[in-house]
Design a protein around this motif. Structure first.
Motif, PDB file in Angstrom:
ATOM      1  N   SER A   6       0.829  -1.212   0.000  1.00 33.03           N
ATOM      2  CA  SER A   6       0.000   0.000   0.000  1.00 33.03           C
ATOM      3  C   SER A   6       0.861   1.258   0.000  1.00 33.03           C
ATOM      4  O   SER A   6       0.466   2.280  -0.582  1.00 33.03           O
ATOM      5  N   ASP A   7       2.054   1.198   0.633  1.00 29.98           N
ATOM      6  CA  ASP A   7       2.946   2.370   0.606  1.00 29.98           C
ATOM      7  C   ASP A   7       3.424   2.649  -0.809  1.00 29.98           C
ATOM      8  O   ASP A   7       3.476   3.806  -1.235  1.00 29.98           O
ATOM      9  N   ASP A   8       3.764   1.585  -1.540  1.00 30.56           N
ATOM     10  CA  ASP A   8       4.187   1.759  -2.926  1.00 30.56           C
ATOM     11  C   ASP A   8       3.026   2.293  -3.768  1.00 30.56           C
ATOM     12  O   ASP A   8       3.230   3.142  -4.638  1.00 30.56           O
ATOM     13  N   ASP A  44       0.590   4.200  -2.680  1.00 32.78           N
ATOM     14  CA  ASP A  44       0.473   5.627  -2.351  1.00 32.78           C
ATOM     15  C   ASP A  44       1.518   6.437  -3.100  1.00 32.78           C
ATOM     16  O   ASP A  44       1.234   7.520  -3.621  1.00 32.78           O
ATOM     17  N   TYR A  45       2.727   5.905  -3.159  1.00 34.26           N
ATOM     18  CA  TYR A  45       3.825   6.594  -3.854  1.00 34.26           C
ATOM     19  C   TYR A  45       3.490   6.802  -5.331  1.00 34.26           C
ATOM     20  O   TYR A  45       3.592   7.913  -5.851  1.00 34.26           O
ATOM     21  N   LEU A  83       4.561  12.752   2.156  1.00 36.05           N
ATOM     22  CA  LEU A  83       4.610  11.598   3.047  1.00 36.05           C
ATOM     23  C   LEU A  83       4.936  12.014   4.477  1.00 36.05           C
ATOM     24  O   LEU A  83       4.466  11.402   5.434  1.00 36.05           O
ATOM     25  N   ALA A  91      -0.602   9.807   9.652  1.00 33.02           N
ATOM     26  CA  ALA A  91      -0.635   8.355   9.528  1.00 33.02           C
ATOM     27  C   ALA A  91      -1.390   7.701  10.680  1.00 33.02           C
ATOM     28  O   ALA A  91      -1.671   6.515  10.641  1.00 33.02           O
ATOM     29  N   THR A 139       7.109   5.648   7.473  1.00 31.17           N
ATOM     30  CA  THR A 139       6.915   6.387   6.224  1.00 31.17           C
ATOM     31  C   THR A 139       8.093   7.321   5.971  1.00 31.17           C
ATOM     32  O   THR A 139       8.609   7.404   4.854  1.00 31.17           O
ATOM     33  N   GLN A 144      11.059   5.312   4.834  1.00 33.58           N
ATOM     34  CA  GLN A 144      10.924   4.880   3.442  1.00 33.58           C
ATOM     35  C   GLN A 144      11.187   6.032   2.487  1.00 33.58           C
ATOM     36  O   GLN A 144      11.863   5.870   1.477  1.00 33.58           O
TER      37      GLN A 144
END
Length: 178
Positions: free
Chosen positions: A40-42, A44-45, A121, A126, A135, A138
């Protein structure tokens, strides 16, 4: 496309070695709804990058304006490109310079995108301090990887500039001999 196929593409992307086609595959994968929870972080990116692309766009007549500025700077420095009949290499030289300018402009745009993403970010809420720290870590890791790739690009540009200077010196020597 599953996680097994995406992981190597993500590694190449973050290392700065992915092709445009691989980047388009990543963008389309993360634009879909079937993204695993672990990525999910990728997602979002890539969604943020896509949003920045649609907002930023390419400035009108950027290439023409950059070429005009390069021509003007060369004229002021007394290093105007000789006519094609005298040298025969002016179009190739102009193309190399234009290519270097496009590369530098692309790098500058990439830096702006990464900085904007890092700020986004960093400032988004969060919910927990642990998630915010993860975050931030990352984003910091992505910026370090990007910086490393950018430094490699600048080193290649410097090598190309030195080679162009050597070729210019050789051409000037040939002209002086004749």
């Amino acid at each position: 496309m599953g996680t097994r196929e995406i992981e190597p593409l993500l590694k190449k992307y973050y290392d700065g070695t992915s092709t445009e086609e691989e980047e388009r595959l990543l963008e389309s994968f993360f634009a879909g709804n079937d993204v695993p929870a672990g990525q999910s972080d990728d997602q979002d990116y890539f969604m943020s990058l896509n949003a920045l692309k649609t907002v930023a766009g390419k400035p009108d007549r950027l290439e023409q304006r950059l070429e005009a500025m390069l021509d003007a700077a060369g004229s002021r420095a007394g290093t105007a490109t000789p006519p094609v009949a005298v040298m025969g290499k002016a179009p190739a030289r102009r193309a190399r310079i234009a290519s270097m300018v496009r590369t530098a402009a692309g790098m500058a745009a990439s830096i702006a995108i990464v900085a904007s993403l890092g700020i986004y970010l960093h400032t988004r809420h969060a919910g927990t301090a642990v998630a915010e720290q993860a975050t931030y870590a990352q984003a910091q890791a992505a910026i370090v990887k990007f910086s490393s790739t950018l430094n490699k690009g600048f080193a290649q540009m410097e090598m190309a500039h030195e080679k162009a200077k050597d070729v210019s010196r050789q051409i000037n020597q040939c002209i002086e001999i004749n």
